[in-house]
Write an enzyme that holds these catalytic residues in place. Structure first.
Site, PDB file in Angstrom:
ATOM      1  N   GLU A 169       5.588   0.212  -0.207  1.00 41.09           N
ATOM      2  CA  GLU A 169       6.720  -0.581   0.308  1.00 41.09           C
ATOM      3  C   GLU A 169       6.179  -1.810   1.066  1.00 41.09           C
ATOM      4  O   GLU A 169       6.663  -2.925   0.895  1.00 41.09           O
ATOM      5  CB  GLU A 169       7.585   0.303   1.223  1.00 41.09           C
ATOM      6  CG  GLU A 169       8.728  -0.424   1.905  1.00 41.09           C
ATOM      7  CD  GLU A 169       8.858  -0.072   3.373  1.00 41.09           C
ATOM      8  OE1 GLU A 169       8.818  -1.001   4.201  1.00 41.09           O
ATOM      9  OE2 GLU A 169       8.987   1.135   3.716  1.00 41.09           O
ATOM     10  N   HIS A 170       5.165  -1.593   1.886  1.00 40.29           N
ATOM     11  CA  HIS A 170       4.567  -2.720   2.631  1.00 40.29           C
ATOM     12  C   HIS A 170       3.837  -3.681   1.691  1.00 40.29           C
ATOM     13  O   HIS A 170       3.888  -4.896   1.860  1.00 40.29           O
ATOM     14  CB  HIS A 170       3.569  -2.188   3.660  1.00 40.29           C
ATOM     15  CG  HIS A 170       4.220  -1.637   4.893  1.00 40.29           C
ATOM     16  ND1 HIS A 170       3.832  -1.991   6.152  1.00 40.29           N
ATOM     17  CD2 HIS A 170       5.235  -0.769   5.053  1.00 40.29           C
ATOM     18  CE1 HIS A 170       4.578  -1.357   7.039  1.00 40.29           C
ATOM     19  NE2 HIS A 170       5.432  -0.608   6.394  1.00 40.29           N
TER      20      HIS A 170
END
Lengths: 536, 416
Positions: A169-170
């Site tokens: 996600e990051h």
């Protein structure tokens, strides 16, 4: 203040045009039940001081009002609000208490359900590559919220890759084929938008909020990073450190989160929900760029995602834009329905005691494995929603009464029903105390649950809980993010728009028996973990 | 969002955005006061009063919270340095219940001494939990260092000693001084007409006294310019609070300060602080700054969490970024793109009725008109490069930074 006598010519002013609800009791002096009810009427009129007006009408003298409202037996009580009759009851009330309970339940019940029909609704369609799309038009201001939900989360991480969903996600903000690190954010910011991302057990979502005339570039960017992620050397390492900092501030420094992590591990055992969403530092340190890319290629695809757009757009506009952006991304034939390990076995009560030097007070937590909206039989999840409200949510909950208000066993009490997940949900209750009395708190909570099972609930408790749930559901709908969340979660979990929009009606239909049944079946100590947090 | 100024038949004014997207409305209201009006030695009083009033008893002995819950009403008090506020959300049909709740809670019901003790105990317990958090501890210390001998030095949540000394008479005195029509501001958003709101206003607030009698609070400048202070907490991750003096909203340089803050640490992922601290070095999960505008002071502040060993490096990076701004190490194109992006971001309305009502109330309390958003946009558009650079030199001098670090013992050295 005794009940006010009313004469015919003030019926319109005093009843139909009254700013507060009015209970009209049709009675007659020759009628024994009418006479017997008088003290109850007077007591309730006094007690409800200004929130409701009670008037008695002599049914003999005002025969035309009596016939207009089709009054047959005496006494008959009709409740008016805003000029409309909203409830009636033929026959006397035994005492002031039963009159008050009936009144409160009817007043509260009144119209929250019909309001739910005024809520914004979604339209849906599917692209040929499998991307599901939901659109909710909201023309309050020229703004649009674009949210993309992938059907993948921490519970889908393969053995040994704990933390990869959050790491990815990051990393989605790092370099892509045609974009350098940070450019994605810079373009959105330059266009005047804001963006964020979140990852949970069953899903990962990317969110952008921007002026509605900028929706197309946002869709182009989001569609591109569905398949263009590249990741340059060093990017994984730096982002890993960032997540470690996040774990420090959100979990390590928070004793309750530490306790919850241990409770999840004890409760779920082999089920993937036992894994923390922000994984532990040693697990994070084992993850490589290759792991992240493999996870990305497997799960990030149009046929494993749901797009929810809320705002100043129409379904046609979104369809055209989605087809020319997301529509170009090929589906991944390897995407399969999830095959999760079965849920935790119902074996024995589990218990976790966590002593933490950072805890300034003791906390009690209890977490039951219960059905979610996905796994429940029809009506069960709605019954659990109402049960949670009555038992542990809000200022009128049983826990407030038995632990906090006027009792002093606990400083605060709270609860939640985590219902929007793919596998089983949880019903959680908590209480914080400045004393060393966790056993007494635990006993009081168990008593409250036993009480529901043994003695059921009152109409008033049911009406209040329904009203509160529906009101919150309606209030949340003024937020585009809350709407996107409501539809995005549910659709990503495999539910349908029809199911989501039937919720208010299903809540209204739920009966006391349904609630007692789920309390009996699911609030079983063998389905639960109990956690104690103690300072020290 | 069209704001209408509504005056009730009884003369109470409110800002209204009538909107029927959902069949509900949110009303926020506030009185001048807040923690700045807590009497000397009694900090935390306003906050305590809010929690007592929420749980007070209606005339039929039902607690207000419980009665409100039964009607689906959501209400909470919130206290800032400058105002005592409340926010209420209700279904369209429950206007009279909403008015009843407000008039009941604000109408000086007798304070139950037992309830006062319970709420005091809760607030004291909450203090310990709050002060164990490094960011809260650091901000509290930052305020105390910046505004000594001024009401702003005290935390809204109070201190242990102060809370212990508050009496029922103190609470009574505060509410009879502060809850009054002349300083009342109201903002309402949702499914309610001007006439319906007018009736609600009179029912809710009509019985309040006409005038408040608050204590004068002087304007104040930061006295902690150029200092670094330290709070010891046994935590592996420290919080750094850094800030400089800023100008109030009404000052001609305010929009340049907003623009520079947007470049430095605004609420987006491409600010300088995020770039240098998070993306390039992985030192923190979030890094940002904002302008805190109070009635009598203003500061540009930020909070960053990082592991103890990296505090020195993060501080160095913050100072470097301040230095970059004073040095004018940005181009005319940077200013232009920041102007466009800031203007567009500010034009995004709050996401829901509650956010919108809260924002309108904060403007109303600050004394700016309902036309403030367009005024603000114009001021950003017309900013000259010269002014931006001048304000950067004046505001972002790294020598003027006031820093407070909360963290473990090893950091005492960093703090000097």
């Amino acid at each position: 203040m005794p009940a006010a006598p009313v004469v015919e010519w003030t019926f319109e002013k005093d009843v139909l045009n009254s700013p507060i609800p009015v209970l009209v009791v049709f009675s007659a002096s020759w009628c024994r039940p009418s006479r017997d009810m008088a003290p109850a009427i007077e007591a309730v009129a006094n007690e409800l001081c200004g929130t409701i007006k009670i008037v008695e009408i002599d049914a003999e003298r005002y025969a035309d009002i009596k016939s207009e409202y089709a009054v047959r037996g005496l006494p008959t009580s009709i409740l008016f609000k805003g000029g409309q009759s909203m409830a009636r009851r033929v026959g006397a009330f035994a005492d002031a208490e039963s009159l008050k309970e009936w009144l409160n339940a009817e007043l509260i019940k009144s119209s929250a359900t019909s309001y739910a029909s005024e809520l914004p609704r979604a339209t849906t369609f599917k692209l040929s590559n499998g991307l599901e799309v939901a659109v909710i038009s909201d023309h309050r201001s020229p703004v649009v919220l674009h949210t993309l939900w992938y059907r993948v989360g921490a519970a889908d991480e393969p053995e040994g890759l704990s933390g990869v969903a959050r790491l990815l996600e990051h990393l989605m903000f790092k370099s892509q084929d045609d974009l350098a690190e940070g450019e994605f954010s810079k373009i959105i910011t330059d266009l005047g938008g804001v963006h964020s991302a979140m990852s949970r057990r069953d899903m990962t979502a990317y969110v952008e909020r921007i002026a509605s005339d900028q929706l197309r570039p946002v869709m182009e960017l989001e569609a591109a990073r569905m398949s263009n992620l590249r990741l340059a050397p060093g990017e994984v390492e730096r982002e890993r450190q960032t997540i470690i900092e996040q774990r420090q501030s959100s979990i390590v420094l928070d004793p309750i989160m530490r306790l919850r992590e241990k409770m999840d591990a004890a409760l779920y055992q082999d089920h993937p929900y036992s894994a923390p969403v922000i994984s532990k530092v040693d697990a994070l340190n084992r993850l490589s760029r290759k792991d992240a890319m493999r996870f990305y290629k497997r799960y990030y695809a149009p046929n494993n995602a749901v797009l929810v757009v809320v705002g100043d757009v129409t379904e046609e506009e979104v369809r055209a834009m989605a087809e020319s952006t997301y529509g170009k991304v090929p589906p991944n034939p390897d995407v399969r329905p999830r095959q999760r390990a079965p849920g935790p076995e119902v074996l024995a009560p589990r218990r976790v005691i966590h002593k933490d030097p950072r805890a300034s007070a003791s906390v009690f937590l209890r977490q039951y494995v219960v059905p979610s909206y996905v796994t429940a039989q029809p009506g069960e999840a709605e019954a659990l929603d109402i049960l949670a409200r009555i038992l542990c949510i809000g200022p009128s909950s049983l826990l407030q009464h038995r632990l906090v208000r006027g009792v002093g066993l606990a400083v605060r009490a709270w609860g939640a029903y985590n219902s929007d997940v793919v596998d089983h949900g949880t019903l959680v209750m908590g209480a914080g105390t400045s004393q060393r009395n966790l056993p007494a708190i635990e006993a009081a909570i168990d008593d409250a649950i036993d009480d529901i099972r043994a003695n059921g609930l009152t109409d008033l408790q049911l009406a209040r809980a329904k009203k509160a749930l529906l009101a919150d559901h309606i209030f949340a709908a003024s937020s585009q993010m809350a709407l996107a969340d409501r539809y995005g979660h549910a659709l990503a979990n495999g539910r349908t728009v029809e199911q989501i929009e039937a919720w208010p009606t299903n809540i209204a239909k739920t009966r006391i028996d349904d609630i007692v049944r789920v309390a009996t079946e699911y609030l079983d100590p063998r389905r639960a973990v109990t956690g104690w947090l103690q300072p020290g | 969002m069209q704001v209408e100024v509504v005056t009730s038949p009884g003369g109470i004014e409110a800002w209204l955005v009538e909107d029927r997207f959902v069949p509900a409305f949110t009303l926020h209201y506030g009185f001048d006061g807040g923690s700045a009006q807590d009497p000397a030695g009694k900090s935390g009083l306003a906050f305590l009063l809010g929690s007592i009033l929420s749980d007070g008893l209606k005339c039929d002995a039902t607690p207000f919270t419980e009665w409100a819950d039964a009607w689906g009403l959501r209400h909470s008090f919130y206290v800032s340095k400058d105002a005592f506020c409340g926010g209420l959300t209700a279904l369209r049909e429950n206007r009279s219940e909403a008015a009843g709740l407000l008039s009941g809670m604000l109408g000086q019901p007798p304070l139950d001494p037992t309830l006062v003790e319970i709420k005091r105990k809760h607030q004291v317990a909450g203090l310990a939990t709050r002060m164990a958090k490094p960011d809260v501890a650091a901000v509290t210390q930052w305020d105390a260092t910046a505004f000594p001998d001024h009401p702003y030095e005290h935390p809204v949540h109070g201190t242990l000693d102060a809370l212990t000394s508050i009496t029922t008479d103190d609470l009574d005195a505060y509410r009879s001084r502060i809850f009054a029509k002349d300083t009342l501001k109201v903002a309402c958003v949702g499914a309610i007409s001007a006439a319906e709101l007018g009736a609600l206003l009179d029912d809710a607030f009509g019985e309040l006294p006409a005038t408040a009698s608050s204590t004068d609070v002087p304007n104040v400048a930061m006295s902690s310019v150029g200092t670094t202070t330290f709070v010891e907490l046994p935590v592996p991750q420290a919080a750094i609070v850094f800030g400089v003096d800023a100008v109030p909203r009404s000052h001609p340089d305010y929009s340049a300060t907003m623009l520079l803050n947007h470049m430095l640490g605004g609420r987006h992922m491409s600010s300088r602080l995020v770039e240098e601290i998070r993306f390039k070095r992985g030192l923190a999960f979030s890094a940002g700054s904002e302008i805190n505008v109070w009635r009598h002071a203003a500061a540009l502040r930020g909070v960053i969490h990082t592991r103890s060993a990296m505090v020195g490096q993060v501080l160095e990076l913050i100072r470097e970024e301040f230095h970059r701004l004073t040095d004018g190490a940005f181009s005319a194109a940077d200013i232009d793109s920041a102007k466009r992006s800031l203007a567009a971001t500010l034009a995004l309305p709050p996401d829901d009725n509650r956010g919108a009502a809260h924002q309108l109330l904060s403007w109303s309390l600050a004394g700016v008109g309902p036309g403030y958003p367009s005024l603000r946009q114009r001021r950003i558009e017309v900013l000259s490069d010269y002014d931006v650079r001048r304000v950067a030199r004046r505001t972002f001098d790294p020598q003027k930074l006031s820093v407070c670090i909360a963290g473990d013992r090893s950091l005492r050295v960093e703090a000097g």
